[in-house]
Scaffold this motif. Structure first.
Motif, PDB file in Angstrom:
ATOM      1  N   SER A  13       0.817  -1.214   0.000  1.00  0.00           N
ATOM      2  CA  SER A  13       0.000   0.000   0.000  1.00  0.00           C
ATOM      3  C   SER A  13       0.847   1.260   0.000  1.00  0.00           C
ATOM      4  O   SER A  13       0.414   2.308  -0.485  1.00  0.00           O
ATOM      5  N   PHE A  14       2.081   1.190   0.528  1.00  0.00           N
ATOM      6  CA  PHE A  14       2.948   2.370   0.540  1.00  0.00           C
ATOM      7  C   PHE A  14       3.305   2.827  -0.880  1.00  0.00           C
ATOM      8  O   PHE A  14       3.708   3.973  -1.077  1.00  0.00           O
ATOM      9  N   ASP A  15       3.193   1.912  -1.850  1.00  0.00           N
ATOM     10  CA  ASP A  15       3.410   2.304  -3.248  1.00  0.00           C
ATOM     11  C   ASP A  15       2.205   3.027  -3.822  1.00  0.00           C
ATOM     12  O   ASP A  15       2.284   3.588  -4.924  1.00  0.00           O
ATOM     13  N   HIS A  16       1.093   2.999  -3.101  1.00  0.00           N
ATOM     14  CA  HIS A  16      -0.158   3.587  -3.591  1.00  0.00           C
ATOM     15  C   HIS A  16      -0.816   4.418  -2.489  1.00  0.00           C
ATOM     16  O   HIS A  16      -1.928   4.111  -2.046  1.00  0.00           O
ATOM     17  N   PRO A  17      -0.140   5.467  -2.012  1.00  0.00           N
ATOM     18  CA  PRO A  17      -0.711   6.260  -0.907  1.00  0.00           C
ATOM     19  C   PRO A  17      -1.983   6.974  -1.351  1.00  0.00           C
ATOM     20  O   PRO A  17      -2.217   7.170  -2.553  1.00  0.00           O
ATOM     21  N   THR A  18      -2.801   7.317  -0.377  1.00  0.00           N
ATOM     22  CA  THR A  18      -3.983   8.123  -0.695  1.00  0.00           C
ATOM     23  C   THR A  18      -3.703   9.574  -0.304  1.00  0.00           C
ATOM     24  O   THR A  18      -3.038  10.275  -1.038  1.00  0.00           O
ATOM     25  N   ASP A  19      -4.180  10.015   0.861  1.00  0.00           N
ATOM     26  CA  ASP A  19      -3.951  11.423   1.239  1.00  0.00           C
ATOM     27  C   ASP A  19      -2.921  11.581   2.342  1.00  0.00           C
ATOM     28  O   ASP A  19      -2.571  12.704   2.698  1.00  0.00           O
ATOM     29  N   THR A  20      -2.414  10.454   2.903  1.00  0.00           N
ATOM     30  CA  THR A  20      -1.609  10.517   4.122  1.00  0.00           C
ATOM     31  C   THR A  20      -0.277   9.816   3.949  1.00  0.00           C
ATOM     32  O   THR A  20      -0.199   8.734   3.356  1.00  0.00           O
ATOM     33  N   LEU A  21       0.771  10.463   4.492  1.00  0.00           N
ATOM     34  CA  LEU A  21       2.099   9.859   4.573  1.00  0.00           C
ATOM     35  C   LEU A  21       2.420   9.645   6.038  1.00  0.00           C
ATOM     36  O   LEU A  21       2.325  10.567   6.846  1.00  0.00           O
ATOM     37  N   VAL A  22       2.791   8.405   6.388  1.00  0.00           N
ATOM     38  CA  VAL A  22       3.187   8.079   7.758  1.00  0.00           C
ATOM     39  C   VAL A  22       4.660   7.706   7.740  1.00  0.00           C
ATOM     40  O   VAL A  22       5.239   7.458   6.678  1.00  0.00           O
ATOM     41  N   PRO A  23       5.321   7.677   8.920  1.00  0.00           N
ATOM     42  CA  PRO A  23       6.736   7.305   8.952  1.00  0.00           C
ATOM     43  C   PRO A  23       6.989   5.975   8.250  1.00  0.00           C
ATOM     44  O   PRO A  23       6.283   4.988   8.487  1.00  0.00           O
ATOM     45  N   GLY A  24       7.966   5.970   7.378  1.00  0.00           N
ATOM     46  CA  GLY A  24       8.284   4.765   6.604  1.00  0.00           C
ATOM     47  C   GLY A  24       7.696   4.791   5.212  1.00  0.00           C
ATOM     48  O   GLY A  24       8.159   4.074   4.321  1.00  0.00           O
ATOM     49  N   SER A  28       2.915  10.768  14.281  1.00  0.00           N
ATOM     50  CA  SER A  28       2.812  11.897  13.359  1.00  0.00           C
ATOM     51  C   SER A  28       2.308  11.426  12.012  1.00  0.00           C
ATOM     52  O   SER A  28       2.508  10.271  11.627  1.00  0.00           O
ATOM     53  N   ARG A  29       1.692  12.335  11.300  1.00  0.00           N
ATOM     54  CA  ARG A  29       1.239  12.032   9.937  1.00  0.00           C
ATOM     55  C   ARG A  29       1.254  13.310   9.111  1.00  0.00           C
ATOM     56  O   ARG A  29       1.068  14.403   9.622  1.00  0.00           O
ATOM     57  N   LEU A  30       1.481  13.137   7.826  1.00  0.00           N
ATOM     58  CA  LEU A  30       1.514  14.238   6.865  1.00  0.00           C
ATOM     59  C   LEU A  30       0.334  14.045   5.927  1.00  0.00           C
ATOM     60  O   LEU A  30       0.191  12.976   5.321  1.00  0.00           O
TER      61      LEU A  30
END
Length: 820
Positions: free
Chosen positions: A161-172, A270-272
């Motif tokens: 799923s990290f290859d296909h993010p939606t609206d949020t970036l989390v650590p890693g 944290s989240r971006l």
């Protein structure tokens, strides 16, 4: 002894319990081939940090999605959505499963044959009969990975799923571009807080090849760049480096370009997020408050987001909310507007009668003082009449005749007299003419006539200005001493008899124009420096206007006379008001003080962020903040201002400003940025004391040391109320007071990278940005502890400048009496 009835009840209870669904002590984090996830069943990561399952957003109606959210945080904060554009109506009639061909599928299982509405499009197994070929695992990072056999390796990740993010970036996680495959990892906003579908705003690598990260509206219009990477953070976003909780990383190599972040403290959450408003926002979870705290946002202002108010919306800085509808329009989605999401914009109250028909009763109403929307077309003279007959939406005149024939986006309400303000003539239906603009609207035919007349009048004005310029040049030839305008101003000021104040290079006098408008005339003195100040004022105030900047009405430069004419400010300077407040029974109340803080910050933010070149004031102090009749602040005296080109982040210049308000980089001879306009004034407004008031700090327990150091220490200790001016007797908004004290202490940090931008200062004061507690500025602490000649000599050596010691002496920072 139990009766047969008790035995029967016990047997029935055991029978019921045997049929009750049982869950293991540790919920599974794995979905194997042939297994499915449906209904209320979820996966939980091994460490219990994240959970995956079906959910419905609050207020989202009956739509269900598969997503990942934080397990231990109250509520449901979703970080990833699998089927954001393909919701299901009932989680009981859908299932997430790992197929035998290695794909992760979301299937509809209701009436009729099963069908896939989402697929990972991956192949985990080369042997469709191998039931252990693929497995989906939810990791403690929040990453959902699909593993399968590739060349005999059962742990190979074939999809994640990290290859296909939606609206949020989390650590890693990461946002970037795979240069080999051309695949983008981009953050795409939700449509709204209750709708996870793909929204209008995207954060991704610039598709135009600049090498930067760009924010796009609707996949097309680039409205913001995050700037160059300086090794720690993107230069325009220094807040990335303000917190020790996490570290950002940027990679740009042959195969990929990406940015990511990690947390330095495992307890930090944290989240971006790319928000539905089009801002990239950084959040930290606070166990103490039980909520997500906004750490920073970029762009800092919603007015810098493309179409933030949607079609036919008007951005209004003076409004209680960011957006309102243009006259004749109403919110297209009232529910979204109630939730302060305006990107859907506005729709007409009444449909236009007949586009382009000369007999139409549709009309045009003027919308005053707006920055014109984007998307206009100039009207060529030859085609002007034909195009105006087909006019459908709006027109204006600015450097020519302009027309709009589609949605109006990015219109902004400006202050009276703003250099960028224009009048927009907006077409509305006849039914809306009677209630709009109090009868000033015109019908369609007259509206077209007005446009034609406007063009003619503008041409006439240009001709008149040319004639006046020619006459003026002739008069200058006749009166070579240039005595006409100076004599006129001398009469207006009664021969400069009413002095308002004086500075290093001139004095200011009160005057009155023939229409009784009060003015202030600055008469600069001193040849070289006075000339520099005069030119600096013209270079800045001559090209900009803002409600919180003093207005330059005119100037005169003839012979040795240098005169500047401003609006008169009846309440004088903030310095005089604070001085009166210190001895008066009626000090400046908190509401006025807080309004002055916010107004000054808005004015400086305009100079730093919204002008063609960054304008650094370089001498922000109470003496240079004037107050009008309503105690609204006007930043004044731009004689020391420095212009920095947008393609440079800093400039090296000679020291300028006033002792006591100098940022450390001035004294150390380092290049300066807009953050040299730091926030000493905030502390003075809060306390009612000047920043050099050592006696006041001593009386309150500061040991006679530098007042800002004492104040920063109290803020760090959580004792912010002791900073409040005692004459207010506690009559202040406690939350506003705390925000003001904290951001003031962030503004006086030694490292300019730690200081917030003025746009962020505005956000903190407004309450939309909540930074952590500011640290005590160590350079102040070290200076105040300096008691021996050895320490002082070391300081002089460090700065390579003995006069530094003399500067700090004048600031009363420490007891230097024993040092010659």
């Amino acid at each position: 002894m139990c009766s047969w009835r008790h035995l029967a009840l016990l047997f029935l209870l055991l029978s019921c319990l045997s049929r009750w669904p049982r869950t293991s002590a540790a919920a599974s984090d794995t979905l194997s081939t042939g297994e499915s996830l449906a209904g209320n069943r979820t996966l939980v990561s091994a460490g219990g940090k994240f959970e995956l399952g079906f959910f419905s957003p609050a207020g989202g109606g009956s739509d269900y999605y598969v997503g990942v959210w934080y397990k231990r945080i109250p509520g449901r904060t979703v970080i990833w959505v699998l089927n954001r554009d393909s919701p299901v109506a009932d989680p009981a009639s859908a299932e997430l499963t790992v197929a035998r061909d290695g794909n992760l599928l979301l299937l509809l299982t209701g009436n009729g044959p099963q069908r896939a509405i989402w697929s990972s499009n991956s192949t985990g197994s080369r042997d469709g009969d191998d039931g252990d070929a693929a497995v989906a695992v939810l990791l403690d990072t929040g990453n959902l990975v699909l593993r399968g056999r590739r060349g005999g390796n059962s742990s190979a990740v074939v999809w994640q799923s990290f290859d296909h993010p939606t609206d949020t970036l989390v650590p890693g996680g990461w946002v970037g571009l795979n240069k080999r495959t051309g695949a983008y990892q981009a953050l795409r906003s939700w449509r709204s807080a209750a709708d996870p579908s793909t929204g209008l705003y995207t954060d991704r690598v610039d598709p135009h090849g600049s090498g930067q990260y760009a924010f796009l509206w609707n996949g097309t219009a680039v409205y913001h760049y995050v700037g160059a990477w300086n090794g720690r953070y993107f230069a325009p976003i220094p807040e990335m480096g303000m917190s020790a909780k996490y570290t950002f990383a940027f990679v740009n190599r042959s195969e990929e370009v990406s940015y990511s972040f990690r947390v330095n403290d495992p307890s930090t959450v944290s989240r971006l997020v790319m928000s539905p408003h089009g801002q990239l926002t950084m959040f930290d979870w606070s166990d103490e408050s039980g909520q997500w705290l906004l750490h920073w946002a970029t762009p800092t202002s919603l007015y810098d987001v493309y179409s933030a108010c949607g079609p036919f919306g008007l951005c209004d800085v003076a409004s209680s909310q960011y957006c309102r509808c243009l006259p004749g329009f109403e919110p297209a989605s009232p529910g979204d507007w109630a939730a302060q999401l305006w990107s859907a914009g506005c729709a007409r109250r009444t449909t236009l009668q007949c586009s382009g028909n000369a007999s139409s009763t549709d009309g045009f109403i003027p919308v005053q003082n707006v920055q014109l929307p984007s998307g206009y077309s100039p009207v060529a003279d030859a085609a002007g009449r034909r195009q105006l007959r087909r006019l459908r939406i709006a027109y204006a005149y600015r450097d020519g005749c302009l027309v709009w024939d589609g949605d109006l986006r990015n219109a902004q309400q400006l202050a009276d007299g703003d250099a960028g303000a224009s009048t927009l003539f907006l077409r509305v239906a006849a039914a809306d003419l009677a209630t709009a603009s109090h009868g000033v609207a015109t019908n369609g035919r007259v509206g077209v006539a007005i446009l034609g007349a406007s063009c003619v009048i503008a041409l006439a004005i240009l001709c008149l200005l040319f004639v006046l310029a020619w006459v003026g040049r002739r008069e200058e030839t006749v009166h070579r001493d240039g005595s006409l305008l100076p004599r006129y101003l001398a009469r207006c000021t009664k021969n400069y008899s009413h002095k308002l104040g004086s500075g290093s290079f001139g004095s200011v006098y009160k005057g009155s124009l023939p229409d009784h408008t009060a003015i202030a005339v600055k008469r600069l003195e001193g040849s070289a420096q006075g000339e520099k100040q005069f030119r600096a004022e013209l270079r800045t105030l001559g090209t900009i206007q803002h409600v919180n900047l003093v207005r330059l009405r005119g100037f005169c430069a003839t012979g040795h006379e240098r005169l500047l004419v401003y609006d008169y400010m009846p309440n004088g300077s903030l310095a005089s008001v604070l001085s009166e407040s210190g001895h008066s029974s009626r000090p400046l109340d908190w509401r006025a003080r807080f309004g002055i803080m916010a107004g000054v910050a808005r004015g400086l933010a305009y100079l730093h962020e919204r002008c063609q070149e960054q304008i650094v004031h370089c001498d922000v102090k109470p003496e240079n903040i004037l107050l009008d009749a309503g105690l609204r602040p006007k930043v004044a005296d731009f004689g020391m201002a420095k212009l920095i080109a947008r393609d440079n982040s800093r400039a090296l210049t000679t020291a300028r400003g006033t002792v006591g308000y100098l940022a450390p980089e001035w004294i150390l001879g380092l290049p300066i940025t807009a953050k040299a306009d730091h926030g000493m004034v905030l502390l003075e407004l809060v306390s009612g004391r000047r920043n050099r008031d050592a006696a006041e700090a001593g009386r309150r327990g500061g040991g006679g040391c530098y007042f800002p150091l004492w104040a920063a220490t109290k803020v760090r200790e959580g004792q912010v109320l002791v900073l409040l001016d005692e004459r207010l007797t506690g009559d202040a908004d406690v939350e506003e007071h705390g925000r003001a004290c904290n951001v003031a202490c962030w503004c006086i940090q030694q490292d300019e990278a730690l200081r917030p931008t003025m746009g962020q200062v505005v956000q903190v004061l407004e309450g939309s940005l909540r930074p952590g507690t500011a640290p005590v500025p160590r350079y102040l602490e070290q200076l105040c502890r300096a008691r021996s000649e050895r320490i002082l000599v070391e300081l002089a050596i460090f700065t390579s400048c003995r006069p530094v010691i003399e500067l700090w002496k004048k600031m009363q920072c420490c007891k230097f009496d024993d040092y010659d």
